[in-house]
Design a protein around this motif. Structure first.
Motif: not given
Length: 134
Positions: A76-77, A80, A84, A115, A118
């Motif tokens: 998940r990190n 993300y 981005r 997403f 985000v």
């Protein structure tokens, strides 16, 4: 060979063939114009206009691969971070008229919706809506 085919030439083009097609082997795609000003000194000006600077087929493939990578990342990190980075990158290309999003509008829009939590993807979605109304 596949290097001679280029992107879309019938079988997996390579970076070398893309650079070969561009004629400048990966350097910035702009023309330099030298002119003399009123004082006789030479100035250099970059001419780019609103011309698309990247091969549309290559960009389609690149954007699709980035979206796929973002969706298929399990961590998940890391996901993300990828979302981005890709969102900011694509946002910049669209704003500077380097990439025309019309051909991939639906795919990029779906990415932004998926997403939407985000911030950068939400910002990209707003830009898509703005470009659609122009």
């Amino acid at each position: 060979t596949s290097d001679d085919n280029g992107v879309g030439g019938g079988g997996g083009g390579t970076k070398r063939s893309i650079a070969k097609q561009s004629g400048n082997h990966g350097r910035k795609h702009s023309k330099k114009v030298r002119r003399k000003d009123s004082r006789g000194s030479t100035q250099s000006k970059s001419l780019q206009g609103s011309r698309t600077l990247l091969n549309a087929e290559y960009m389609h493939m690149f954007v699709s691969n980035c979206i796929s990578s973002c969706e298929n990342t399990q961590d998940r990190n890391r996901q993300y971070k990828y979302v981005r980075l890709f969102s900011v990158f694509l946002h910049t290309l669209i704003q500077k008229n380097i990439f025309q999003v019309e051909d991939l509008y639906i795919e990029v829009q779906q990415f932004c919706i998926k997403f939407s939590r985000v911030e950068e993807a939400a910002s990209l979605f707003k830009l898509l809506k703005e470009t659609q109304t122009r």
